[in-house]
Enzyme design. Sequence first.
Site, mmCIF file in Angstrom:
data_model
loop_
_atom_site.group_PDB
_atom_site.id
_atom_site.type_symbol
_atom_site.label_atom_id
_atom_site.label_comp_id
_atom_site.label_asym_id
_atom_site.label_seq_id
_atom_site.Cartn_x
_atom_site.Cartn_y
_atom_site.Cartn_z
ATOM 1 C CG ASP A 109 10.224 23.731 -28.714
ATOM 2 O OD1 ASP A 109 9.895 23.184 -27.641
ATOM 3 O OD2 ASP A 109 11.376 24.127 -28.960
ATOM 4 C CG ASP B 274 9.741 23.613 -22.893
ATOM 5 O OD1 ASP B 274 10.930 23.807 -23.172
ATOM 6 O OD2 ASP B 274 9.148 24.225 -21.981
ATOM 7 C CD GLU C 169 14.090 21.044 -21.754
ATOM 8 O OE1 GLU C 169 15.081 21.773 -21.606
ATOM 9 O OE2 GLU C 169 12.929 21.426 -21.555
ATOM 10 C CG HIS D 225 16.990 27.059 -26.767
ATOM 11 N ND1 HIS D 225 16.831 25.686 -26.805
ATOM 12 C CD2 HIS D 225 16.009 27.517 -25.963
ATOM 13 C CE1 HIS D 225 15.793 25.350 -26.074
ATOM 14 N NE2 HIS D 225 15.268 26.439 -25.546
ATOM 15 C CG ASP D 226 17.321 26.313 -22.544
ATOM 16 O OD1 ASP D 226 16.879 27.422 -22.891
ATOM 17 O OD2 ASP D 226 16.613 25.302 -22.407
#
Length: 547
Positions: free
Chosen positions: A99, A201, A256, A329-330
């Site tokens: 990440d 991210d 993302e 994960h969100d």
Amino acid sequence: MSDKKWWKEGVMYQIYPRSFQDSNRDGIGDISGIIQRLDYLESLGIDIVWLGPVYESPNDDNGYDISNYYRIHPEFGTMEDLEELLEGLHDRGMKLIMDLVVNHSSDEHKWFQESRKSKDNSYRDFYHWRPPAADGGPPYNWKAFFGGDAWEYDDLTGEYYLHLFTKKQPDLNWENPKLREEIYKMMRFWLDKGVDGFRMDVISLISKPEEFENIPNDNLMYAVYNVYANGPRVHQYLQEMNRKVLSKYDIMTVGEGPGISKEIANDYIGKDRNELNMIFQLDLMFLDNGAGGKFDPREITLKEFKSLFVDWDKALGDDGWNNVFLDNHDFPRMVSRWGNDGEHREASAKLLLMFLLTMRGTPCIYMGSEIGMTNVAFDDPDDYRDIETVNYFRNTKAFGGDMNHAMKMVHVQGRDNVRVPMQWDNRINAGFTDGEPWIKINPNYEDINVMSEEEKERSILEFFRILIQWRKRDEVLQYGSYKDLDPDHSKLFLYKRELNGKERWVCLNFSDEESDIPREIKGKRIILNNYREIGDLLKPWQAVLLK
Ligand code: ISL
Ligand code: CA
């Protein structure tokens, strides 16, 4: 046909490190824990592991607030552990994607510590500082993702700094070439270690408007799509990053992309753009947000769901390449959000896996989906850990809102739904830890866990493994064209993949009811079916792959 690339043929699997496997009884998942599970990962047949952030961090947003990009957080282990994990994955033919969180850092990063000291500090311009408005309040009315203002006052210098996420996540100033060079240097450090790429991210947010202005609307999604994302220099920065770093390595990147609409997606990932390989588009994840945001959701229809995928596929064409996912994960668990996690949990979990592995685009599966893990519903607000949920409860209370309603919304939409630990077996704490877990375990672990899936015949896990093998040896599923055969059907998702005269049909009954069998698939040979047979009608959540 799209050009061949390893990252188009591979299947991605996301690990949220805090919740995968604890190895030292402190209740927090760690890198050694992942190493213990390497054989499991290999047994799935996945190709690319996306590891959530494991860098040093005060954990205001569980590692998405980094205080040192070169160090591993001690709670996750050491740099040696990370190197061992990388080697272990490579030995088994898998790749590792890290990440990269560079829209913002932690306020405890030394850059920010310096930056706030004085207006003429050499790190001042690593962040966005502005003087107060005439009334002393925030300079602009921007709202932050997890509630509250996006501008925070710092009395050391009497100015406000920008943070699109929590106030402990100040946004970095990409306008500053010194900052950019620091980021590139750090990226080379990881790539030289042998990591195979990055998940970036909120990369769509790195370029800020040339002039800050108030936003004529207090809807967060409006701000994201119209102001926060796709800033004037985002492509210049990504092209520079590509030229100076990415292009020097055989790696993959997936950015993302909140706020990236399909119309502009290929500006980020088109073949000749020299920017990124793929984006995680969030249109689907945000689609149900109502006027009050994610905790005010509306129902969405299957037709909307389908057309979103169809339209994205069309928009990307052979120039871009999609990434297909239904949770991470969100966002809530895919079987709870898009399937039926009650009576039809097994069938619908299999259907969604079939969907992911038969679409055009690289599939990304979130850990636990291979065993049909579901949302969790704790009764006590104190059992929740996620900063977004904690803030939401706090604000609801502060404004005299209905706490019972808030709790219901968190059960449906909260991020901790997917952050509770991986369910390995039916021992205490689901085999995740022998200590006290950092967040409670989903009580359904006694029924839903890897061990019981391994023992069961025709389990979700077995279905997933078979699907992956199909996907990996079938060029039609990887590169074939994609066509929705019945966009208007309210229950069925029926599509065809085709390459060099070879055809595959996928027929998915996205409903709790039986449904007619479409004529297109009559007489075709079944490759895989989530029920034992196919009768005169499709069963609820029946999923069939045919040729
Ligand atoms: O989580 C969300 C809504 O509840 C999303 O809007 C999320 O904030 C958005 O997708 C960006 O997410 C990424 O950046 C955040 C971090 O909290 C998320 O975990 C991460 O995936 C800030 O770094
Ligand atoms: Ca641990």
